[in-house]
Motif scaffolding. Structure first.
Motif, PDB file in Angstrom:
ATOM      1  N   THR A  23      28.207  -1.589  59.010  1.00 40.29           N
ATOM      2  CA  THR A  23      27.873  -0.481  60.168  1.00 40.29           C
ATOM      3  C   THR A  23      29.428  -0.285  60.906  1.00 40.29           C
ATOM      4  O   THR A  23      30.470  -1.009  60.445  1.00 40.29           O
ATOM      5  N   ARG A  24      29.516   0.508  61.853  1.00 43.23           N
ATOM      6  CA  ARG A  24      30.420   0.920  62.475  1.00 43.23           C
ATOM      7  C   ARG A  24      30.210   1.191  63.956  1.00 43.23           C
ATOM      8  O   ARG A  24      29.101   1.303  64.544  1.00 43.23           O
ATOM      9  N   GLY A  25      31.230   1.163  64.908  1.00 42.54           N
ATOM     10  CA  GLY A  25      31.272   1.325  66.322  1.00 42.54           C
ATOM     11  C   GLY A  25      30.276   0.641  66.964  1.00 42.54           C
ATOM     12  O   GLY A  25      30.328  -0.541  66.637  1.00 42.54           O
ATOM     13  N   VAL A  26      29.386   1.120  67.724  1.00 39.20           N
ATOM     14  CA  VAL A  26      28.516   0.332  68.725  1.00 39.20           C
ATOM     15  C   VAL A  26      27.422  -0.487  67.919  1.00 39.20           C
ATOM     16  O   VAL A  26      27.215  -1.496  68.052  1.00 39.20           O
ATOM     17  N   TYR A  27      27.243   0.127  66.637  1.00 38.47           N
ATOM     18  CA  TYR A  27      26.231  -0.599  65.799  1.00 38.47           C
ATOM     19  C   TYR A  27      26.932  -1.995  65.499  1.00 38.47           C
ATOM     20  O   TYR A  27      26.095  -3.201  65.156  1.00 38.47           O
ATOM     21  N   PHE A  28      28.157  -1.785  65.064  1.00 40.30           N
ATOM     22  CA  PHE A  28      28.979  -3.142  64.629  1.00 40.30           C
ATOM     23  C   PHE A  28      28.899  -4.301  65.801  1.00 40.30           C
ATOM     24  O   PHE A  28      28.561  -5.340  65.867  1.00 40.30           O
ATOM     25  N   ILE A  29      29.028  -3.765  67.151  1.00 43.47           N
ATOM     26  CA  ILE A  29      29.242  -4.657  68.214  1.00 43.47           C
ATOM     27  C   ILE A  29      27.797  -5.194  68.218  1.00 43.47           C
ATOM     28  O   ILE A  29      27.875  -6.551  68.746  1.00 43.47           O
ATOM     29  N   MET A  30      26.687  -4.422  68.284  1.00 48.46           N
ATOM     30  CA  MET A  30      25.346  -4.796  68.630  1.00 48.46           C
ATOM     31  C   MET A  30      25.040  -6.021  67.415  1.00 48.46           C
ATOM     32  O   MET A  30      24.300  -6.991  67.756  1.00 48.46           O
ATOM     33  N   ILE A  31      25.487  -5.847  66.460  1.00 43.67           N
ATOM     34  CA  ILE A  31      24.830  -6.709  65.222  1.00 43.67           C
ATOM     35  C   ILE A  31      25.606  -7.887  65.311  1.00 43.67           C
ATOM     36  O   ILE A  31      25.023  -8.912  65.013  1.00 43.67           O
ATOM     37  N   THR A  32      26.944  -7.862  65.472  1.00 42.87           N
ATOM     38  CA  THR A  32      27.796  -9.325  65.864  1.00 42.87           C
ATOM     39  C   THR A  32      27.168  -9.987  66.998  1.00 42.87           C
ATOM     40  O   THR A  32      27.055 -11.223  67.090  1.00 42.87           O
ATOM     41  N   LEU A  33      26.874  -9.249  67.943  1.00 41.01           N
ATOM     42  CA  LEU A  33      26.154  -9.815  69.014  1.00 41.01           C
ATOM     43  C   LEU A  33      24.928 -10.539  68.875  1.00 41.01           C
ATOM     44  O   LEU A  33      24.814 -11.543  69.241  1.00 41.01           O
ATOM     45  N   ALA A  34      24.023  -9.705  67.940  1.00 42.64           N
ATOM     46  CA  ALA A  34      22.861 -10.451  67.609  1.00 42.64           C
ATOM     47  C   ALA A  34      23.146 -11.866  66.842  1.00 42.64           C
ATOM     48  O   ALA A  34      22.359 -12.514  66.956  1.00 42.64           O
ATOM     49  N   PHE A  35      23.958 -11.714  65.964  1.00 41.96           N
ATOM     50  CA  PHE A  35      24.280 -12.883  64.990  1.00 41.96           C
ATOM     51  C   PHE A  35      24.978 -14.023  66.027  1.00 41.96           C
ATOM     52  O   PHE A  35      24.407 -15.253  65.641  1.00 41.96           O
ATOM     53  N   GLY A  36      25.552 -13.802  66.851  1.00 41.87           N
ATOM     54  CA  GLY A  36      26.088 -14.755  67.701  1.00 41.87           C
ATOM     55  C   GLY A  36      25.138 -15.311  68.518  1.00 41.87           C
ATOM     56  O   GLY A  36      25.063 -16.559  68.849  1.00 41.87           O
ATOM     57  N   GLN A  37      24.114 -14.487  69.069  1.00 41.00           N
ATOM     58  CA  GLN A  37      22.983 -14.825  69.731  1.00 41.00           C
ATOM     59  C   GLN A  37      22.052 -15.935  68.995  1.00 41.00           C
ATOM     60  O   GLN A  37      21.287 -16.592  69.407  1.00 41.00           O
ATOM     61  N   MET A  38      21.985 -15.349  67.569  1.00 40.67           N
ATOM     62  CA  MET A  38      20.900 -16.194  66.895  1.00 40.67           C
ATOM     63  C   MET A  38      21.707 -17.635  66.728  1.00 40.67           C
ATOM     64  O   MET A  38      21.083 -18.635  66.792  1.00 40.67           O
ATOM     65  N   ALA A  39      22.998 -17.829  66.456  1.00 39.74           N
ATOM     66  CA  ALA A  39      23.608 -19.035  66.497  1.00 39.74           C
ATOM     67  C   ALA A  39      23.305 -19.878  67.609  1.00 39.74           C
ATOM     68  O   ALA A  39      23.255 -21.054  67.710  1.00 39.74           O
ATOM     69  N   TYR A  40      23.274 -19.313  69.067  1.00 36.25           N
ATOM     70  CA  TYR A  40      23.273 -19.852  70.169  1.00 36.25           C
ATOM     71  C   TYR A  40      21.956 -20.242  70.428  1.00 36.25           C
ATOM     72  O   TYR A  40      21.804 -21.501  70.755  1.00 36.25           O
ATOM     73  N   TYR A  41      20.843 -19.554  70.335  1.00 34.85           N
ATOM     74  CA  TYR A  41      19.377 -20.043  70.348  1.00 34.85           C
ATOM     75  C   TYR A  41      19.152 -21.057  69.001  1.00 34.85           C
ATOM     76  O   TYR A  41      18.187 -22.092  69.462  1.00 34.85           O
TER      77      TYR A  41
END
Length: 313
Positions: A111-129
């Motif tokens: 992905t690129r741009g805002v999609y890249f930001i959002m998917i890395t955020l999603a993976f980070g939150q997945m690890a957090y939960y």
């Protein structure tokens, strides 16, 4: 001459000043300064790893703190099973961070741009939960370690001064490594992706492998920072992985000077010192820090390094 002085002298002065912290702590018998400086160096290592992919390859990862937490949990969980040897825990932290970075990076970099930001955020939150659900290892409350890792049976980690010097050596080594990579063909390809990816494809270069390798390198360095943080605090928490911590790392990079590796270190120093000072006045210190950061972004192009270089001209 001024530009040469800025580019060469600032990192040298910075690391020399950091090397003198144990001496200051010893002379003035101030243990707090040593512990606080150790925390700065650890987060500076994490910020440095983020600056490598953000400043060099324009990869805005909003889940970078996940690797910080993975490295910390690798050490904490092994300690919970009575495995204290750093020669075991640190390679495990590196391996776990590398695998997670390789898997998530291979997906995110499609992905690129805002999609890249959002998917890395999603993976980070997945690890957090996932960390919060580990009830056997403290869950939301975190995991307490009853000591620090051992190094061939020595107190290298237990002694605050030797631990500080170890963290400083790792930070210096990581900085030298990333500078070497940035100056290599590998680094030039990453810069090319940031400037014009279509031109690289026209030259017959597929940048995906380069970007993924950089993503994994950054994840590994952040994982090492997490392992060091677990040893310093003797505590591991899911909060290490939260998006708030990822946001703090981005702020450190921007505050210090995006694209300059030593800028990330300066940014970590400035951020944590401001946090320490402002939090002494009010628990709502971020209400003061926020406008200060906006002023830096608006009027100090290049962050703290931009201000230093501007005054040097």
């Amino acid at each position: 001459m001024t530009r040469l002085l800025n580019n060469k002298a600032i990192p040298v002065i910075l690391f020399l000043a950091l090397a003198l912290v144990p001496l200051y702590s010893s002379v003035f018998d101030d243990r707090f300064v040593l512990l606080f400086a150790t925390r700065i160096l650890i987060l500076a290592l994490a910020a440095l790893s983020l600056d490598f992919i953000l400043g060099l390859g324009a990869m805005v990862s909003f889940g970078h703190a996940a690797y910080l937490g993975l490295g910390a949990y690798a050490v904490g969980i092994l300690a919970a099973h009575d495995i204290w040897d750093a020669w075991i825990s640190f390679p495990v932290a590196i391996l776990v961070s590398a695998i997670f970075a390789a898997i998530t990076g291979a997906i995110s970099l499609k992905t690129r741009g805002v999609y890249f930001i959002m998917i890395t955020l999603a993976f980070g939150q997945m690890a957090y939960y996932t960390a919060t659900s580990l009830s056997a290892y403290g869950g939301d409350d975190g995991l307490t370690m009853w000591g620090r890792s051992e190094f061939f049976g020595t107190d290298l980690f237990a002694n605050d001064t030797s631990f500080y010097l170890l963290v400083l050596a790792i930070l210096l080594g990581a900085y030298a490594l990333l500078k070497r990579i940035a100056a290599s063909r590998f680094g030039r390809v990453l810069k090319g992706v940031r400037q014009n990816e279509a031109r690289l494809h026209a030259l017959g270069i597929d940048p995906f492998g380069y970007r993924l390798a950089a993503f994994v390198i950054a994840g590994v360095l952040a994982g090492i920072a997490g392992a060091l943080m677990a040893n310093q605090t003797e505590f591991v928490s899911p909060a290490y992985m939260s998006w708030h911590r990822s946001g703090e790392l981005i702020v450190m990079v921007v505050l210090g000077g995006l694209g300059y590796l030593h800028g990330a270190i300066l940014g970590a120093i400035a951020y944590l010192m401001l946090e320490e000072v402002l939090s002494g006045y009010t628990q709502h210190w971020r209400l003061i820090f926020g406008p200060l950061l906006i002023l830096v972004v608006l009027y100090a192009r290049g962050g703290i390094l931009g201000l230093i270089k501007g005054r040097a001209k």
